[in-house]
Write a protein that holds these residues in place. Structure first.
Motif, PDB file in Angstrom:
ATOM      1  N   HIS A  40      67.071  56.819  19.652  1.00  0.00           N
ATOM      2  CA  HIS A  40      66.522  56.708  21.002  1.00  0.00           C
ATOM      3  C   HIS A  40      66.977  55.443  21.728  1.00  0.00           C
ATOM      4  O   HIS A  40      66.638  55.255  22.893  1.00  0.00           O
ATOM      5  CB  HIS A  40      64.989  56.734  20.948  1.00  0.00           C
ATOM      6  N   VAL A  41      67.728  54.576  21.054  1.00  0.00           N
ATOM      7  CA  VAL A  41      68.160  53.335  21.715  1.00  0.00           C
ATOM      8  C   VAL A  41      69.679  53.247  21.843  1.00  0.00           C
ATOM      9  O   VAL A  41      70.201  52.216  22.237  1.00  0.00           O
ATOM     10  CB  VAL A  41      67.630  52.089  20.967  1.00  0.00           C
ATOM     11  N   GLY A  42      70.383  54.326  21.519  1.00  0.00           N
ATOM     12  CA  GLY A  42      71.831  54.270  21.675  1.00  0.00           C
ATOM     13  C   GLY A  42      72.549  55.253  20.783  1.00  0.00           C
ATOM     14  O   GLY A  42      71.952  55.906  19.921  1.00  0.00           O
ATOM     15  N   GLY A  43      73.854  55.330  20.982  1.00  0.00           N
ATOM     16  CA  GLY A  43      74.658  56.323  20.299  1.00  0.00           C
ATOM     17  C   GLY A  43      74.835  56.095  18.817  1.00  0.00           C
ATOM     18  O   GLY A  43      75.139  57.043  18.082  1.00  0.00           O
ATOM     19  N   GLN A  44      74.642  54.847  18.332  1.00  0.00           N
ATOM     20  CA  GLN A  44      74.879  54.609  16.914  1.00  0.00           C
ATOM     21  C   GLN A  44      73.876  55.333  16.027  1.00  0.00           C
ATOM     22  O   GLN A  44      74.221  55.804  14.941  1.00  0.00           O
ATOM     23  CB  GLN A  44      74.860  53.105  16.627  1.00  0.00           C
ATOM     24  N   GLY A  45      72.621  55.449  16.493  1.00  0.00           N
ATOM     25  CA  GLY A  45      71.631  56.198  15.726  1.00  0.00           C
ATOM     26  C   GLY A  45      71.969  57.672  15.661  1.00  0.00           C
ATOM     27  O   GLY A  45      71.743  58.337  14.638  1.00  0.00           O
ATOM     28  N   ILE A  46      72.516  58.209  16.749  1.00  0.00           N
ATOM     29  CA  ILE A  46      72.946  59.609  16.757  1.00  0.00           C
ATOM     30  C   ILE A  46      74.126  59.797  15.825  1.00  0.00           C
ATOM     31  O   ILE A  46      74.200  60.766  15.065  1.00  0.00           O
ATOM     32  CB  ILE A  46      73.306  60.027  18.193  1.00  0.00           C
ATOM     33  N   TYR A  47      75.047  58.853  15.864  1.00  0.00           N
ATOM     34  CA  TYR A  47      76.213  58.899  14.965  1.00  0.00           C
ATOM     35  C   TYR A  47      75.783  58.919  13.501  1.00  0.00           C
ATOM     36  O   TYR A  47      76.328  59.679  12.688  1.00  0.00           O
ATOM     37  CB  TYR A  47      77.113  57.697  15.251  1.00  0.00           C
ATOM     38  N   LEU A  48      74.802  58.093  13.150  1.00  0.00           N
ATOM     39  CA  LEU A  48      74.308  58.065  11.766  1.00  0.00           C
ATOM     40  C   LEU A  48      73.807  59.430  11.325  1.00  0.00           C
ATOM     41  O   LEU A  48      74.073  59.881  10.207  1.00  0.00           O
ATOM     42  CB  LEU A  48      73.187  57.048  11.626  1.00  0.00           C
ATOM     43  N   ASP A  49      73.062  60.080  12.205  1.00  0.00           N
ATOM     44  CA  ASP A  49      72.540  61.407  11.892  1.00  0.00           C
ATOM     45  C   ASP A  49      73.690  62.390  11.699  1.00  0.00           C
ATOM     46  O   ASP A  49      73.738  63.141  10.713  1.00  0.00           O
ATOM     47  CB  ASP A  49      71.608  61.867  13.001  1.00  0.00           C
ATOM     48  N   TYR A  50      74.629  62.401  12.645  1.00  0.00           N
ATOM     49  CA  TYR A  50      75.751  63.328  12.570  1.00  0.00           C
ATOM     50  C   TYR A  50      76.577  63.111  11.305  1.00  0.00           C
ATOM     51  O   TYR A  50      76.919  64.061  10.585  1.00  0.00           O
ATOM     52  CB  TYR A  50      76.663  63.146  13.790  1.00  0.00           C
ATOM     53  N   LEU A  51      76.933  61.849  11.039  1.00  0.00           N
ATOM     54  CA  LEU A  51      77.792  61.549   9.892  1.00  0.00           C
ATOM     55  C   LEU A  51      77.099  61.883   8.580  1.00  0.00           C
ATOM     56  O   LEU A  51      77.693  62.536   7.703  1.00  0.00           O
ATOM     57  CB  LEU A  51      78.193  60.078   9.914  1.00  0.00           C
ATOM     58  N   SER A  52      75.861  61.445   8.419  1.00  0.00           N
ATOM     59  CA  SER A  52      75.161  61.687   7.149  1.00  0.00           C
ATOM     60  C   SER A  52      74.957  63.179   6.922  1.00  0.00           C
ATOM     61  O   SER A  52      75.112  63.676   5.798  1.00  0.00           O
ATOM     62  CB  SER A  52      73.817  60.947   7.133  1.00  0.00           C
ATOM     63  N   ARG A  53      74.637  63.909   7.989  1.00  0.00           N
ATOM     64  CA  ARG A  53      74.457  65.354   7.869  1.00  0.00           C
ATOM     65  C   ARG A  53      75.775  66.026   7.462  1.00  0.00           C
ATOM     66  O   ARG A  53      75.790  66.912   6.592  1.00  0.00           O
ATOM     67  CB  ARG A  53      73.965  65.926   9.193  1.00  0.00           C
ATOM     68  N   ALA A  54      76.881  65.605   8.073  1.00  0.00           N
ATOM     69  CA  ALA A  54      78.181  66.200   7.757  1.00  0.00           C
ATOM     70  C   ALA A  54      78.572  65.939   6.306  1.00  0.00           C
ATOM     71  O   ALA A  54      79.132  66.817   5.633  1.00  0.00           O
ATOM     72  CB  ALA A  54      79.255  65.645   8.697  1.00  0.00           C
ATOM     73  N   LEU A  55      78.255  64.745   5.799  1.00  0.00           N
ATOM     74  CA  LEU A  55      78.622  64.412   4.426  1.00  0.00           C
ATOM     75  C   LEU A  55      77.759  65.156   3.409  1.00  0.00           C
ATOM     76  O   LEU A  55      78.265  65.611   2.362  1.00  0.00           O
ATOM     77  CB  LEU A  55      78.532  62.897   4.210  1.00  0.00           C
ATOM     78  N   VAL A  56      76.450  65.310   3.680  1.00  0.00           N
ATOM     79  CA  VAL A  56      75.628  66.070   2.730  1.00  0.00           C
ATOM     80  C   VAL A  56      76.008  67.544   2.763  1.00  0.00           C
ATOM     81  O   VAL A  56      75.921  68.235   1.735  1.00  0.00           O
ATOM     82  CB  VAL A  56      74.110  65.888   2.977  1.00  0.00           C
ATOM     83  N   GLU A  57      76.440  68.041   3.925  1.00  0.00           N
ATOM     84  CA  GLU A  57      76.917  69.429   3.997  1.00  0.00           C
ATOM     85  C   GLU A  57      78.146  69.633   3.115  1.00  0.00           C
ATOM     86  O   GLU A  57      78.380  70.738   2.626  1.00  0.00           O
ATOM     87  CB  GLU A  57      77.259  69.798   5.445  1.00  0.00           C
ATOM     88  N   ARG A  58      78.899  68.565   2.902  1.00  0.00           N
ATOM     89  CA  ARG A  58      80.090  68.640   2.042  1.00  0.00           C
ATOM     90  C   ARG A  58      79.753  68.392   0.577  1.00  0.00           C
ATOM     91  O   ARG A  58      80.641  68.318  -0.261  1.00  0.00           O
ATOM     92  CB  ARG A  58      81.120  67.615   2.507  1.00  0.00           C
ATOM     93  N   GLY A  59      78.471  68.241   0.276  1.00  0.00           N
ATOM     94  CA  GLY A  59      78.056  68.125  -1.122  1.00  0.00           C
ATOM     95  C   GLY A  59      77.840  66.720  -1.620  1.00  0.00           C
ATOM     96  O   GLY A  59      77.575  66.521  -2.813  1.00  0.00           O
ATOM     97  N   HIS A  60      77.919  65.716  -0.752  1.00  0.00           N
ATOM     98  CA  HIS A  60      77.754  64.330  -1.181  1.00  0.00           C
ATOM     99  C   HIS A  60      76.282  63.919  -1.147  1.00  0.00           C
ATOM    100  O   HIS A  60      75.462  64.512  -0.435  1.00  0.00           O
ATOM    101  CB  HIS A  60      78.586  63.402  -0.301  1.00  0.00           C
TER     102      HIS A  60
END
Length: 435
Positions: A40-60
């Protein structure tokens, strides 16, 4: 002058070819570091969500180690909280937050008195707390991804046992310079320099780290110039968008004279003032024009500009939207405008494109690289150019507007798709581990 965006730079085009890299068969245990992480305070928090979600989807297996305010992420991602004084969230801006318990740890005292004297100390104090956490808990990770904390704590023995990949979204020296350029008061300029005192230590740390990821070729060049990094230290990987949320919606009707923009903070870098001035220039030609700003209206430059221009009736502000609400807002707009003076990427622009919304940006930072040939680009800090581009856009036929939206959507599907981007991250992760 209005033009379509430029093509990807050589570095970004090279990154796109890496998506065909073979996925590792070995799931990795990954820590992502961030000193503040709320979306809610900027794009970096959104990036964290996107990146972590993408990596767990890949099995990490992914942990986010964060200071407050904490991230909002997929339930499969573990959040490890590293408490700070979180002074910006305290009453009276944290000036009366000091307690006897804070005298037990030097980083608490440093954070408080640095804050009291106008210095932003969170990256440094997060690093000190992080160092203690790793020394005491001894967590085991295959790789650490640092979300632009660039704290000296990364160089401690406790963390150097694990390969570390840096994320540099853009050089913060640009934020500092734009803030200085916009301020005439000598005293306030001194305070700006004081607040950005964390930059020099970050640059020293960045230079000692072997691998960093950034999101565009344009920003790679800026980081090399501003931070003194070498080309071989930087890998270019475009950001992705949660396309399961941001997509065209048949049940949402586009408003014929609706502009949307995102400005989460009232800072010169976002260029909102220039868009407001452009809207004011269009009042006579387009009296029904509306601008929706995703962000809070605070007392400051924006509120003063609204009053001076007498366009409060044309501009509305919305904040606290869910991802679905934001996507629907993009889908309801005729055009999404990013008026920033500088962007390391411009995630809201990519989200709007994913919704099939036509986009207009400035040439600030990476924005032309983001829109490619699927959007309109004008010079930054030029309200006349913004007004001319918007006037021209709204005079086009519905067919031409729809074509611009279709091009934006097709580019977003290809370029900002995490299913294509996550394998590139895996390639860099394996490179770091191999080192």
């Amino acid at each position: 002058m209005m033009m379509t965006g430029s093509a990807l730079t050589d570095e970004a085009a090279e990154a796109e070819t890496l998506v065909h890299s073979t996925k590792t068969d070995k799931p990795r245990r990954i820590a992502i570091l961030s000193y503040r992480s709320t979306p809610h305070v900027g794009g970096q928090g959104i990036y964290l969500d996107y990146l972590s979600r993408a990596l767990v989807e890949r099995g990490h297996d992914v942990d986010i180690i964060s200071g407050p305010p904490y991230p909002e992420v997929d339930e499969r991602v573990k959040v490890i909280e590293i408490p700070s004084l979180d002074l910006y969230a305290q009453p009276h801006n944290g000036h009366f937050a000091l307690r006897p318990r804070h005298f037990k740890r030097g980083e608490d005292l440093y954070e408080y008195f640095a804050h009291l004297t106008g210095k932003f100390a969170e990256p440094l104090t997060f690093g000190e707390r992080l160092k203690r956490y790793f020394a005491e808990q001894k967590p085991q990770y295959d790789v650490i991804i640092d979300n632009q904390t660039l704290t000296p704590g990364l160089l401690s023995d406790a963390l150097q046992k694990t390969p570390i990949i840096g994320i540099i979204h853009h050089p913060i020296t640009q934020d500092r310079q734009l803030a200085l350029d916009a301020e005439k008061s000598f005293r306030k300029r001194l305070l700006i320099r004081r607040w950005y005192g964390f930059i020099a230590p970050q640059i020293k740390v960045a230079c000692q780290m072997p691998i960093h990821i950034t999101s565009s070729g344009a920003i790679k060049k800026d980081i090399m110039r501003e931070f003194g990094l070498k080309s071989e230290q930087l890998r270019v990987i475009p950001l992705g968008v949660a396309q399961e949320d941001f997509h065209p919606r048949d049940d949402v009707k586009r408003e014929p004279l609706q502009i949307i923009t995102t400005a989460s903070a009232d800072v010169p870098l976002k260029g909102l003032i220039y868009l407001l001035r452009a809207v004011a220039k269009l009042r006579d030609d387009l009296p029904d024009l509306k601008l929706k700003v995703i962000g809070k209206l605070r007392e400051g430059a924006t509120s003063k500009e609204l009053e001076a221009l007498s366009i409060s009736d044309m501009v509305s502000f919305e904040s606290g939207l869910t991802r679905e609400e934001l996507a629907r807002a993009f889908c309801a707009a005729s055009i999404a405008v990013t008026p920033s003076l500088y962007e390391g990427f411009g995630l809201p622009c990519a989200e709007a494109m994913s919704c099939g919304t036509p986009v207009l940006t400035t040439d600030g930072g990476a924005l032309p690289e983001v829109v490619g040939d699927a959007g309109l680009v004008v010079p930054k800090a030029d309200p006349e150019a913004l007004a001319t581009a918007l006037r021209t856009f709204f005079k086009q036929s519905d067919e031409l507007k729809a074509e611009l939206g279709r091009r934006a959507f097709e580019r977003a599907q290809l370029t900002f798709n995490w299913s294509r981007i996550a394998p590139v991250y895996e390639t860099v992760i394996e490179e770091a581990i191999a080192r």
